[in-house]
Scaffold this motif. Sequence first.
Motif, PDB file in Angstrom:
ATOM      1  N   ASP A  10       0.909  -1.276   0.040  1.00  0.00           N
ATOM      2  CA  ASP A  10       0.074  -0.154  -0.013  1.00  0.00           C
ATOM      3  C   ASP A  10       0.853   1.318  -0.121  1.00  0.00           C
ATOM      4  O   ASP A  10       2.301   1.046   0.429  1.00  0.00           O
ATOM      5  N   GLY A  53     -10.063   7.000  -0.968  1.00  0.00           N
ATOM      6  CA  GLY A  53     -10.445   7.833  -2.246  1.00  0.00           C
ATOM      7  C   GLY A  53     -10.762   9.409  -1.756  1.00  0.00           C
ATOM      8  O   GLY A  53     -11.774   9.531  -1.508  1.00  0.00           O
ATOM      9  N   GLY A  54      -9.857   9.828  -2.561  1.00  0.00           N
ATOM     10  CA  GLY A  54     -10.323  11.623  -2.521  1.00  0.00           C
ATOM     11  C   GLY A  54     -11.392  11.901  -2.979  1.00  0.00           C
ATOM     12  O   GLY A  54     -12.238  12.784  -2.253  1.00  0.00           O
ATOM     13  N   ARG A  57     -14.032  10.767  -1.073  1.00  0.00           N
ATOM     14  CA  ARG A  57     -14.005  11.606   0.335  1.00  0.00           C
ATOM     15  C   ARG A  57     -14.911  12.950   0.159  1.00  0.00           C
ATOM     16  O   ARG A  57     -15.416  13.508   1.131  1.00  0.00           O
ATOM     17  N   HIS A  83     -10.848  17.789  -7.136  1.00  0.00           N
ATOM     18  CA  HIS A  83      -9.893  16.806  -6.843  1.00  0.00           C
ATOM     19  C   HIS A  83      -8.692  16.865  -7.633  1.00  0.00           C
ATOM     20  O   HIS A  83      -7.680  16.712  -7.255  1.00  0.00           O
ATOM     21  N   LYS A  86      -6.602  19.610  -6.183  1.00  0.00           N
ATOM     22  CA  LYS A  86      -5.768  18.629  -5.088  1.00  0.00           C
ATOM     23  C   LYS A  86      -4.756  17.964  -5.573  1.00  0.00           C
ATOM     24  O   LYS A  86      -3.552  18.068  -4.694  1.00  0.00           O
ATOM     25  N   THR A 123      -2.884   0.747  -4.465  1.00  0.00           N
ATOM     26  CA  THR A 123      -3.204   1.657  -3.796  1.00  0.00           C
ATOM     27  C   THR A 123      -4.450   2.423  -4.226  1.00  0.00           C
ATOM     28  O   THR A 123      -4.915   2.186  -5.289  1.00  0.00           O
ATOM     29  N   THR A 125      -4.775   5.837  -4.015  1.00  0.00           N
ATOM     30  CA  THR A 125      -4.414   7.156  -4.439  1.00  0.00           C
ATOM     31  C   THR A 125      -4.193   7.057  -5.928  1.00  0.00           C
ATOM     32  O   THR A 125      -3.990   6.177  -6.764  1.00  0.00           O
ATOM     33  N   THR A 126      -4.173   8.455  -6.398  1.00  0.00           N
ATOM     34  CA  THR A 126      -4.238   8.877  -7.929  1.00  0.00           C
ATOM     35  C   THR A 126      -2.863   8.319  -8.320  1.00  0.00           C
ATOM     36  O   THR A 126      -1.647   8.516  -7.597  1.00  0.00           O
TER      37      THR A 126
HETATM   38  C1  XBP Z   1      -5.618   6.208   0.907  1.00  0.00           C
HETATM   39  C2  XBP Z   1      -6.682   7.039   0.424  1.00  0.00           C
HETATM   40  C3  XBP Z   1      -6.220   7.825  -0.580  1.00  0.00           C
HETATM   41  C4  XBP Z   1      -5.705   9.102  -0.174  1.00  0.00           C
HETATM   42  C5  XBP Z   1      -6.057  10.246  -1.061  1.00  0.00           C
HETATM   43  O1  XBP Z   1      -5.098   5.116  -0.018  1.00  0.00           O
HETATM   44  O2  XBP Z   1      -7.561   6.748   1.055  1.00  0.00           O
HETATM   45  O3  XBP Z   1      -7.582   8.194  -1.093  1.00  0.00           O
HETATM   46  O4  XBP Z   1      -6.080   9.743   0.957  1.00  0.00           O
HETATM   47  O5  XBP Z   1      -5.486   9.908  -2.534  1.00  0.00           O
HETATM   48  P1  XBP Z   1      -3.962   4.187   0.407  1.00  0.00           P
HETATM   49  P2  XBP Z   1      -6.406  10.595  -3.852  1.00  0.00           P
HETATM   50  O6  XBP Z   1      -3.730   3.800   1.669  1.00  0.00           O
HETATM   51  O7  XBP Z   1      -4.743   2.824  -0.540  1.00  0.00           O
HETATM   52  O8  XBP Z   1      -2.973   4.408  -0.461  1.00  0.00           O
HETATM   53  O9  XBP Z   1      -6.994  11.785  -3.567  1.00  0.00           O
HETATM   54  O10 XBP Z   1      -5.822  10.486  -4.968  1.00  0.00           O
HETATM   55  O11 XBP Z   1      -7.675   9.566  -4.115  1.00  0.00           O
END
Ligand code: XBP
Length: 262
Positions: A10, A53-54, A57, A83, A86, A123, A125-126
């Motif tokens: 992760d 996920g941003g 969220r 987003h 961000k 992960t 995240t983006t």
């Molecule tokens: C953690 C998350 C992500 C980040 C934000 O993901 O929930 O959404 O907080 O990233 P992980 P984005 O622990 O699986 O890496 O804003 O790009 O979605």
Amino acid sequence: MSKLQALIFDVDGTLADTERDGHRVAFNRAFADAGLDWDWSIARYGELLSVTGGKERLQHYLTMDDPDFEPPGDRREWIAALHKAKTAHYTRLIQENVVPLRPGVKRLLQDARDAGLRLAIATTTTPANVTALLQTALAPDSLDWFEVIAAGDIVPAKKPAPDIYDYVLQTMQLDSQVCLAFEDSHAGLQSARQAALSTVITVNDYTQAQDFTGASLVIDHLGEPALPFKVLAGESNGTTFFDIPLAQFLQTLQHPPELSTT
Ligand code: XBP
Ligand code: MG
């Protein structure tokens, strides 16, 4: 029992503590740019992290905390644009090196490469965020260290759904039994365990009180020879920092006892 072949990591909270000083700050900067009076405190952001996920969220916050606010135009498009702003703030912040890797991460990744283990990322995240973090905090060529970098919207359902880990396993043509996953959160653990992966948890300030039942080992960080980890649940096989023999030991356990940390 087949030998350990791959480690799957992760990103947020596991490779680095990106949430409080990275993602949260980037969200707040994007809000200010957009003329919004939203400001996510450290504590409120901790609650909002239950939504992975941003974009998801943001959608959740809009519904829960500012239900009367009507975004101009299409709601989904408005959230996507906010987003995107961000993400630009986040990647810039990370490139300024404000968030280091967590203890033991770089050492373990290098040891795994030396041992011929295959590496991957799974992960929520983006993708641009992963690129910025790896190139800045790990090594300029470190994207090449990972056979698969599975990130963001590449799968429809984010963690705690298993989709992102299933995607990695399918792409690498690997059986879950020969892999070990590294996570920091309850949602991440659910995702990995539903993909039948043995999972190591390194807790952080935002996740330390969560339920990690089903993890193979729960520690405060991966540790270094001069910085021993603390075992919160499970058996570290006499080791005080996370190394390849410990990874192999945990993978051979396969069906870890139901560890409870709550
Ligand atoms: C953690 C998350 C992500 C980040 C934000 O993901 O929930 O959404 O907080 O990233 P992980 P984005 O622990 O699986 O890496 O804003 O790009 O979605
Ligand atoms: Mg995480």
